[in-house]
Structures are given as C-alpha cells and as structure tokens.
Write a protein that holds these residues in place. Sequence first.
Motif, PDB file in Angstrom:
ATOM      1  N   LEU A  58      10.692   8.966   0.525  1.00  0.00           N
ATOM      2  CA  LEU A  58      11.516   8.103   1.379  1.00  0.00           C
ATOM      3  C   LEU A  58      12.542   8.906   2.173  1.00  0.00           C
ATOM      4  O   LEU A  58      12.763   8.633   3.354  1.00  0.00           O
ATOM      5  N   GLU A  59      13.183   9.877   1.551  1.00  0.00           N
ATOM      6  CA  GLU A  59      14.218  10.634   2.255  1.00  0.00           C
ATOM      7  C   GLU A  59      13.647  11.330   3.481  1.00  0.00           C
ATOM      8  O   GLU A  59      14.256  11.298   4.560  1.00  0.00           O
ATOM      9  N   GLN A  60      12.476  11.957   3.354  1.00  0.00           N
ATOM     10  CA  GLN A  60      11.873  12.615   4.511  1.00  0.00           C
ATOM     11  C   GLN A  60      11.442  11.587   5.560  1.00  0.00           C
ATOM     12  O   GLN A  60      11.527  11.839   6.753  1.00  0.00           O
ATOM     13  N   ALA A  61      10.996  10.412   5.111  1.00  0.00           N
ATOM     14  CA  ALA A  61      10.613   9.361   6.056  1.00  0.00           C
ATOM     15  C   ALA A  61      11.821   8.876   6.855  1.00  0.00           C
ATOM     16  O   ALA A  61      11.752   8.702   8.078  1.00  0.00           O
ATOM     17  N   VAL A  62      12.930   8.660   6.165  1.00  0.00           N
ATOM     18  CA  VAL A  62      14.154   8.220   6.839  1.00  0.00           C
ATOM     19  C   VAL A  62      14.660   9.312   7.781  1.00  0.00           C
ATOM     20  O   VAL A  62      15.089   9.046   8.906  1.00  0.00           O
ATOM     21  N   ASP A  63      14.606  10.550   7.315  1.00  0.00           N
ATOM     22  CA  ASP A  63      15.019  11.687   8.137  1.00  0.00           C
ATOM     23  C   ASP A  63      14.189  11.742   9.421  1.00  0.00           C
ATOM     24  O   ASP A  63      14.712  11.958  10.525  1.00  0.00           O
ATOM     25  N   PRO A  89       2.964   8.849  10.740  1.00  0.00           N
ATOM     26  CA  PRO A  89       3.917   9.744  10.062  1.00  0.00           C
ATOM     27  C   PRO A  89       4.427   9.202   8.735  1.00  0.00           C
ATOM     28  O   PRO A  89       4.606   9.967   7.787  1.00  0.00           O
ATOM     29  N   LEU A  90       4.649   7.893   8.645  1.00  0.00           N
ATOM     30  CA  LEU A  90       5.123   7.335   7.376  1.00  0.00           C
ATOM     31  C   LEU A  90       4.068   7.491   6.287  1.00  0.00           C
ATOM     32  O   LEU A  90       4.383   7.852   5.139  1.00  0.00           O
ATOM     33  N   LEU A  91       2.815   7.228   6.618  1.00  0.00           N
ATOM     34  CA  LEU A  91       1.751   7.410   5.637  1.00  0.00           C
ATOM     35  C   LEU A  91       1.627   8.875   5.241  1.00  0.00           C
ATOM     36  O   LEU A  91       1.443   9.213   4.066  1.00  0.00           O
ATOM     37  N   ASN A  92       1.724   9.767   6.211  1.00  0.00           N
ATOM     38  CA  ASN A  92       1.626  11.191   5.940  1.00  0.00           C
ATOM     39  C   ASN A  92       2.692  11.650   4.950  1.00  0.00           C
ATOM     40  O   ASN A  92       2.415  12.408   4.016  1.00  0.00           O
ATOM     41  N   ILE A  93       3.906  11.165   5.124  1.00  0.00           N
ATOM     42  CA  ILE A  93       5.023  11.605   4.291  1.00  0.00           C
ATOM     43  C   ILE A  93       4.995  10.945   2.917  1.00  0.00           C
ATOM     44  O   ILE A  93       5.102  11.609   1.881  1.00  0.00           O
ATOM     45  N   VAL A  94       4.850   9.633   2.897  1.00  0.00           N
ATOM     46  CA  VAL A  94       4.982   8.886   1.643  1.00  0.00           C
ATOM     47  C   VAL A  94       3.752   9.029   0.754  1.00  0.00           C
ATOM     48  O   VAL A  94       3.875   9.168  -0.473  1.00  0.00           O
ATOM     49  N   ASN A  95       2.564   9.010   1.342  1.00  0.00           N
ATOM     50  CA  ASN A  95       1.347   9.112   0.542  1.00  0.00           C
ATOM     51  C   ASN A  95       1.353  10.374  -0.317  1.00  0.00           C
ATOM     52  O   ASN A  95       1.109  10.331  -1.525  1.00  0.00           O
ATOM     53  N   PHE A  96       1.605  11.513   0.305  1.00  0.00           N
ATOM     54  CA  PHE A  96       1.481  12.781  -0.417  1.00  0.00           C
ATOM     55  C   PHE A  96       2.547  12.920  -1.498  1.00  0.00           C
ATOM     56  O   PHE A  96       2.247  13.267  -2.646  1.00  0.00           O
ATOM     57  N   GLN A  97       3.785  12.639  -1.151  1.00  0.00           N
ATOM     58  CA  GLN A  97       4.840  12.826  -2.147  1.00  0.00           C
ATOM     59  C   GLN A  97       4.697  11.838  -3.302  1.00  0.00           C
ATOM     60  O   GLN A  97       4.968  12.188  -4.463  1.00  0.00           O
ATOM     61  N   THR A  98       4.291  10.620  -3.016  1.00  0.00           N
ATOM     62  CA  THR A  98       4.060   9.654  -4.096  1.00  0.00           C
ATOM     63  C   THR A  98       2.939  10.132  -5.005  1.00  0.00           C
ATOM     64  O   THR A  98       3.016  10.013  -6.239  1.00  0.00           O
ATOM     65  N   LEU A  99       1.880  10.680  -4.419  1.00  0.00           N
ATOM     66  CA  LEU A  99       0.765  11.207  -5.202  1.00  0.00           C
ATOM     67  C   LEU A  99       1.229  12.329  -6.126  1.00  0.00           C
ATOM     68  O   LEU A  99       0.926  12.337  -7.325  1.00  0.00           O
ATOM     69  N   ILE A 100       1.983  13.295  -5.593  1.00  0.00           N
ATOM     70  CA  ILE A 100       2.407  14.452  -6.387  1.00  0.00           C
ATOM     71  C   ILE A 100       3.435  14.051  -7.437  1.00  0.00           C
ATOM     72  O   ILE A 100       3.405  14.537  -8.575  1.00  0.00           O
ATOM     73  N   ALA A 101       4.354  13.158  -7.089  1.00  0.00           N
ATOM     74  CA  ALA A 101       5.337  12.705  -8.077  1.00  0.00           C
ATOM     75  C   ALA A 101       4.638  12.022  -9.248  1.00  0.00           C
ATOM     76  O   ALA A 101       5.032  12.188 -10.414  1.00  0.00           O
ATOM     77  N   ASP A 134      -7.476  16.667  -8.760  1.00  0.00           N
ATOM     78  CA  ASP A 134      -8.503  15.680  -9.105  1.00  0.00           C
ATOM     79  C   ASP A 134      -8.482  14.439  -8.231  1.00  0.00           C
ATOM     80  O   ASP A 134      -9.389  13.606  -8.311  1.00  0.00           O
ATOM     81  N   GLN A 135      -7.454  14.266  -7.394  1.00  0.00           N
ATOM     82  CA  GLN A 135      -7.447  13.193  -6.399  1.00  0.00           C
ATOM     83  C   GLN A 135      -6.588  13.647  -5.225  1.00  0.00           C
ATOM     84  O   GLN A 135      -5.365  13.548  -5.273  1.00  0.00           O
ATOM     85  N   PRO A 136      -7.212  14.127  -4.163  1.00  0.00           N
ATOM     86  CA  PRO A 136      -6.448  14.756  -3.087  1.00  0.00           C
ATOM     87  C   PRO A 136      -5.698  13.806  -2.166  1.00  0.00           C
ATOM     88  O   PRO A 136      -4.940  14.273  -1.314  1.00  0.00           O
ATOM     89  N   ALA A 137      -5.887  12.495  -2.300  1.00  0.00           N
ATOM     90  CA  ALA A 137      -5.167  11.552  -1.432  1.00  0.00           C
ATOM     91  C   ALA A 137      -4.850  10.281  -2.203  1.00  0.00           C
ATOM     92  O   ALA A 137      -5.603   9.869  -3.081  1.00  0.00           O
ATOM     93  N   LEU A 138      -3.724   9.668  -1.853  1.00  0.00           N
ATOM     94  CA  LEU A 138      -3.316   8.425  -2.503  1.00  0.00           C
ATOM     95  C   LEU A 138      -4.108   7.227  -1.991  1.00  0.00           C
ATOM     96  O   LEU A 138      -4.413   6.308  -2.740  1.00  0.00           O
ATOM     97  N   GLY A 139      -4.420   7.213  -0.728  1.00  0.00           N
ATOM     98  CA  GLY A 139      -5.113   6.059  -0.152  1.00  0.00           C
ATOM     99  C   GLY A 139      -4.169   4.962   0.274  1.00  0.00           C
ATOM    100  O   GLY A 139      -4.563   3.792   0.362  1.00  0.00           O
ATOM    101  N   GLY A 140      -2.918   5.307   0.543  1.00  0.00           N
ATOM    102  CA  GLY A 140      -1.974   4.319   1.027  1.00  0.00           C
ATOM    103  C   GLY A 140      -2.347   3.820   2.418  1.00  0.00           C
ATOM    104  O   GLY A 140      -2.959   4.539   3.211  1.00  0.00           O
ATOM    105  N   VAL A 141      -1.994   2.582   2.722  1.00  0.00           N
ATOM    106  CA  VAL A 141      -2.306   1.974   4.013  1.00  0.00           C
ATOM    107  C   VAL A 141      -1.042   1.313   4.577  1.00  0.00           C
ATOM    108  O   VAL A 141      -0.041   1.145   3.878  1.00  0.00           O
TER     109      VAL A 141
END
Length: 495
Positions: free
Chosen positions: A56-61, A136-148, A331-338
């Motif tokens: 979220l912080e990077q998305a808001v930024d 851009p929002l999907l790019n930022i949030v999907n990846f960080q949510t996946l890794i967290a 083992d899962q390279p993408a979250l699949g957020g939409v």
Amino acid sequence: MLTQLYRPPLALLTDLYQLTMAYGYWKLGRAEQQAVFHLFFRKAPFQGGYAIAAGLEQAVDYMNGYRFEPSDLEYLALLTGNDGERLFEDAFLEYLGNLKLSVEVDAMPEGTAVFGQEPILRVRGPILQCQLLETPLLNIVNFQTLIATKAARISAAAGNDPVLEFGLRRAQGIDGGLSASRAAYIGGCAATSNVLAGKLFGIPVKGTHAHSWVMSFDTEQEAFEQYAAVLPNNCVFLVDTYDTLDGVRLAAEVGKKLRQQGHEMVGIRLDSGDLAYLSIEARKILDEAGFPNAAIVASNDLDERIIENLKIQGAKIAVWGVGTKLATSHDQPALGGVYKLAAIQDEAGNWQPKVKLSEQAIKTSIPGTLQVRRFEGPDGFIGDMIYDETNGIDVREIIVDAKDPTRRKRLSSKAQAVDLLQTVMQEGKRLADAEPLDKIRERALQQLSRIHPTIRRFMNPHEYPVGLDIGLHELRDQMIHDIRDKRLVDSVGDA
C-alpha cells in the motif's frame, strides 16, 4: 521509494489498453464520470487459507506523485494504429499533461490478513483516472502481497526461530529485490541481506561471508582466522566449502581464539548437504567445544515445507536463511489479483452497480461500493462480511458464500466488528505519513495470531468464512438473472 530509484513520475508504467480506454472515455465526454473499482484476488496463494496485504505505501507513493511528463506525451504522440495513423490526438495529450488525480482511495492497512474476493483497495473517482491506475496498482500490490504471504508461511514453519531474507541475487530485478525484502519483513522475516532495503526501509541487515572468501586463502583455517581478525564482531563462519564437519571443528578452534581476545563467535552457517544430520552433528561439536550459544544458521533453497520437515527430523538449526524460494515466490510466481469496475454514477447522480459475468462462478464479480466488515470473538476472527456501503447491511446479518450460495453463516452484530477499508487518499493526495515498517510487521503477526490454526496450516487448510451480505447477494443474483434473461430475449429476437 519509487522516486528515489527511478525518474519521477511513472505515469507510463501501464499497459497500452489503459491509455486507449482512457482516450475513449475522453473522446466520448465520459472522462469525469464517477466510478468505483476494487482490487482483489480470488484465491489465496500457495493453496493456503489467507494472504497478508502489502504494497500500500508504494501504491500511495505512486499515486501521490502521479503526472505525465512532457517526454511522456512526446512518446505517446509517436504511437500509431494499424493504419499508420496516430493513436492519440494532441488535445487528449494536452488533457493528460494537465491531469491531476482526484480519486479517493480506501484500503486495508498493510499487514492485514485478507481472504479471497475481499477488496484490498477501493478506488473511487473519475473513470478515466481509475482506469489509468489499474496496471500500476496491480503491479505493486500483487507482488508485495504474494511475498508477504510467503514470508508469513515460512516464518510460521520456523516458529520462534528468526528467518533471514537472502533473496536479492535471485530476485526479479532491482525493484523486485527491494519490494521482496520489504514485503518479507512485513510477513515476519527478522532481517535481510539487502543493504539498500536496509537503508530505504530501516530493515535490519545481516550477513557474513561466502565460499569465495574461504577459497581465496590457502587453507580454510586461515580464511576463518583472517575473517575473525577483520570482523571479530560478525563471525558466522560458512563451514561447507570443503568438508562440513571439519569446517565446524575449525570454526570452533578459531572461536576459542576469538574468545581469548574478548569477542564471541556468533555461529556457523550450513549451505549444503543433509541439513538435519549436519546440524545435529555440528551442534554436538560446538557444545563439546564450549559454544552452546553459537547459532547454527541454515540456507540452501529453503521454504516452509522444507523447514517444517527439518524440524520434524530434529534439526538443530536456530536461524533460517531463505533466498530464492521466498524472493521469487518460487512455487507461485503471481498472486492473480484483479481490478474490476463495480459501480458507476449516472447523470442523475445515482450509483449504478455493475457486474461481470463468467462461465466460472468464481470469476463473476461483486457489484457495488464494497466494504469488508470483520467480526471477532475472544478466540480470534469469526468471519468477514462483504457489503455495499450504498445500501448498508441487511438486518438478517447473514453472509452468503460468493461461489456457493448454499453456504451461509449468521454473523451477529453483537460480536466485535471493524470495517477494514480505511481512507488513505482524498482528491488524489495522501492523508497521512507512511506507517513505520515495524508497526506493519507487528500488525501482520497479530493478525495471524487471530486466525484459527486450521486455516493457517499448509495442507488442505480450512476455509475462513467470507461471504456477501445477504442483501448484496440477492442484488447480485438478480442482476445476473436480468442480464442473462435479456441476452436470452435478444438472441430469440435475432433468430
């Protein structure tokens, strides 16, 4: 962070079809029509039962500094269609050059446990602006949510042992490495090897030496002795360059000399071989040499399942260094957020819910201006209700599974409840300073502690109760039937 690494701003960090749709809205005079979009995922990653919201912080930024530079517009003016003619006319590019975001953004705080179908972000404002923010929002949030989420699972497997994130060298580029380090810390990692992430985010940094240090000397003993002489306060010796257990013995001998000089060996690191067997034998050697507090650090393509298995085998590992499989989400390279349109305002100022249909029930979207209300009891989270803020919560207090309407649950209003989406931006500007990362990390740990263990388990987790407010379910069901009935009538008329 983004403005420190790349040239500001980054309006062209998007897919072309976002710009073509934006052009269409502008051309048709609809650019300022109010709309609501939601960012969410349908299934929790890793076949698990939950995810941890991050990014979220990077998305808001990103949104706070959003604008098109003259060089961006010059580039867009060069784009052509299949007939060789320009895609975008000058008046549209001038519009983009003067564009200032006026959207309102509501979001789950970073570190919040989130489940399938729940909006992590809600963006409300002019449809053209909302559309441009999708990629851009999907790019930022999907990846960080996946890794967290991956980090939370790995940290859960490690129990009370600290997990160190070592993935920079295998991460997907510069920002992939930084975002992974940040998200991994949110998810529960104790430190990172990524020094730039340490500087930018205040994450503790940890590291020792590599095999190349040992190989650069004539003997392993000399390598350990020289490292101890140079960095007596950072001695974790990598012992498996030649023979692992001999390396442990040499490390213990150097540790004794280090102790005589007033310093203490921190521990050893195992990076290959049978980690269960080697850690057990290494523990015996260290204890017999008088180093019961020397930590055994393990690395070598670890993840939550391997760590869990090593613990079952009785491995004597105290610190876990996890790299590739964490930073790349191996083992899962993408979250699949939409990111889906859910409501639009008509000329009279009334909000009209919108629904996307699909042959797959899970891909049928949820209409309305959505909010998530979480119900909690003394022992943890009870369930989540997705409801439409425009219509409010139905008095029946029942949630209906979005995928299977036969599955229903009553959530009493007498239980403690909180709405998860909080306003973070108004008129395109952020409302508060960035949260300290330690606070976000603590929130994630607290949230996980409130999820029932059966939902957190790795294999066949129990499904956390998430459903639509029954009034919203009935609205959605009626909209689906109306659309399908109309299509049926139209197809009969065409025949």
